[in-house]
Design a protein around this motif. Structure first.
Motif, mmCIF file in Angstrom:
data_model
loop_
_atom_site.group_PDB
_atom_site.id
_atom_site.type_symbol
_atom_site.label_atom_id
_atom_site.label_comp_id
_atom_site.label_asym_id
_atom_site.label_seq_id
_atom_site.Cartn_x
_atom_site.Cartn_y
_atom_site.Cartn_z
ATOM 1 N N LYS A 190 0.849 -1.199 0.000
ATOM 2 C CA LYS A 190 0.000 0.000 0.000
ATOM 3 C C LYS A 190 0.882 1.246 0.000
ATOM 4 O O LYS A 190 2.060 1.179 0.327
ATOM 5 C CB LYS A 190 -0.873 0.001 1.250
ATOM 6 N N VAL A 191 0.294 2.348 -0.316
ATOM 7 C CA VAL A 191 1.056 3.593 -0.323
ATOM 8 C C VAL A 191 0.230 4.707 0.316
ATOM 9 O O VAL A 191 -0.988 4.604 0.440
ATOM 10 C CB VAL A 191 1.413 3.999 -1.756
ATOM 11 N N ALA A 192 0.905 5.747 0.705
ATOM 12 C CA ALA A 192 0.211 6.890 1.306
ATOM 13 C C ALA A 192 0.838 8.156 0.739
ATOM 14 O O ALA A 192 1.965 8.131 0.263
ATOM 15 C CB ALA A 192 0.349 6.829 2.817
ATOM 16 N N THR A 193 0.106 9.226 0.817
ATOM 17 C CA THR A 193 0.643 10.481 0.289
ATOM 18 C C THR A 193 1.204 11.299 1.450
ATOM 19 O O THR A 193 0.870 11.070 2.605
ATOM 20 C CB THR A 193 -0.458 11.287 -0.407
ATOM 21 N N TYR A 194 2.041 12.250 1.131
ATOM 22 C CA TYR A 194 2.649 13.095 2.158
ATOM 23 C C TYR A 194 1.548 13.820 2.930
ATOM 24 O O TYR A 194 1.549 13.852 4.156
ATOM 25 C CB TYR A 194 3.576 14.111 1.508
ATOM 26 N N GLY A 195 0.647 14.388 2.207
ATOM 27 C CA GLY A 195 -0.426 15.143 2.844
ATOM 28 C C GLY A 195 -1.272 14.238 3.720
ATOM 29 O O GLY A 195 -1.696 14.631 4.799
ATOM 30 N N HIS A 209 9.649 4.454 0.946
ATOM 31 C CA HIS A 209 9.264 4.245 -0.457
ATOM 32 C C HIS A 209 7.757 4.100 -0.612
ATOM 33 O O HIS A 209 7.241 4.120 -1.724
ATOM 34 C CB HIS A 209 9.976 3.009 -0.984
ATOM 35 N N ARG A 210 7.065 3.958 0.518
ATOM 36 C CA ARG A 210 5.612 3.821 0.422
ATOM 37 C C ARG A 210 4.931 5.174 0.500
ATOM 38 O O ARG A 210 3.715 5.281 0.501
ATOM 39 C CB ARG A 210 5.099 2.932 1.552
ATOM 40 N N VAL A 211 5.711 6.192 0.609
ATOM 41 C CA VAL A 211 5.130 7.537 0.683
ATOM 42 C C VAL A 211 5.375 8.247 -0.637
ATOM 43 O O VAL A 211 6.509 8.386 -1.086
ATOM 44 C CB VAL A 211 5.778 8.332 1.829
ATOM 45 N N ILE A 212 4.307 8.666 -1.245
ATOM 46 C CA ILE A 212 4.414 9.316 -2.554
ATOM 47 C C ILE A 212 3.627 10.619 -2.581
ATOM 48 O O ILE A 212 2.981 10.967 -1.603
ATOM 49 C CB ILE A 212 3.859 8.384 -3.638
ATOM 50 N N ASN A 213 3.660 11.298 -3.679
ATOM 51 C CA ASN A 213 2.942 12.571 -3.762
ATOM 52 C C ASN A 213 1.482 12.364 -4.170
ATOM 53 O O ASN A 213 1.044 11.252 -4.404
ATOM 54 C CB ASN A 213 3.646 13.503 -4.742
ATOM 55 N N ARG A 214 0.789 13.447 -4.240
ATOM 56 C CA ARG A 214 -0.641 13.416 -4.482
ATOM 57 C C ARG A 214 -1.014 12.869 -5.858
ATOM 58 O O ARG A 214 -2.096 12.380 -6.080
ATOM 59 C CB ARG A 214 -1.147 14.867 -4.344
ATOM 60 N N TYR A 230 -4.204 0.873 -4.393
ATOM 61 C CA TYR A 230 -3.075 0.860 -3.460
ATOM 62 C C TYR A 230 -3.043 1.929 -2.375
ATOM 63 O O TYR A 230 -2.174 1.898 -1.519
ATOM 64 C CB TYR A 230 -1.788 0.947 -4.267
ATOM 65 N N LEU A 231 -3.950 2.871 -2.424
ATOM 66 C CA LEU A 231 -3.906 3.897 -1.383
ATOM 67 C C LEU A 231 -4.231 3.308 -0.012
ATOM 68 O O LEU A 231 -5.227 2.622 0.152
ATOM 69 C CB LEU A 231 -4.913 4.999 -1.698
#
Length: 112
Positions: A29-34, A65-70, A107-108
DNA sequence: CAACTGACGATAG
DNA sequence: CCTATCGCCAGTT
């Protein structure tokens, strides 16, 4: 009585909380910075999250690496971690679109 | 102590 | 769709 203030932890600084949140991101899974910033208690501290990743990832083992942008893509520049992050995510089952974008619907990470 | 920085986000044009 | 700008917070210099 403020003793009800979260029984378990939460008394740390924003940075400390961000670290914990990032470590909570499940594999694949991934998450955004915000997003991380919001869960940490600061809706607009996305930039702070960025700083923490740089700072903490060197000391602690954070799945940065699981943190990405919007946009659902990697913000790092090619040669500066971009390829590395992409490779790590692909290993976890995250697939990229033709524009190197990740499908948030699949994946969010949503902490329920 | 002031200015700068950092892998962002939202809004405006 | 794209660029530009402000805001946001903490750590560095």
């Amino acid at each position: 009585m403020k003793a009800e203030m979260q029984k378990t932890s939460q008394c740390s600084s924003f940075s400390q909380r961000v670290k914990k949140i990032i470590q909570k991101i499940p594999k694949g899974k991934v998450a955004t910075y915000g997003q991380v910033a919001v869960y940490a208690g600061h809706p607009r501290a996305a930039r702070q999250v960025v700083w923490i990743l740089n700072s903490s990832s060197r000391k602690d083992k954070l799945p940065w690496h699981r943190v990405i942008n919007r946009k659902g893509s990697i913000s790092l520049k090619p040669g500066y971690g971009y390829e590395i992050q992409k490779g790590l995510l692909r290993k976890e089952g995250v697939k990229f679109g033709k524009d190197d974008k990740i499908d948030f619907d699949l994946y969010l990470w949503i902490p329920s």
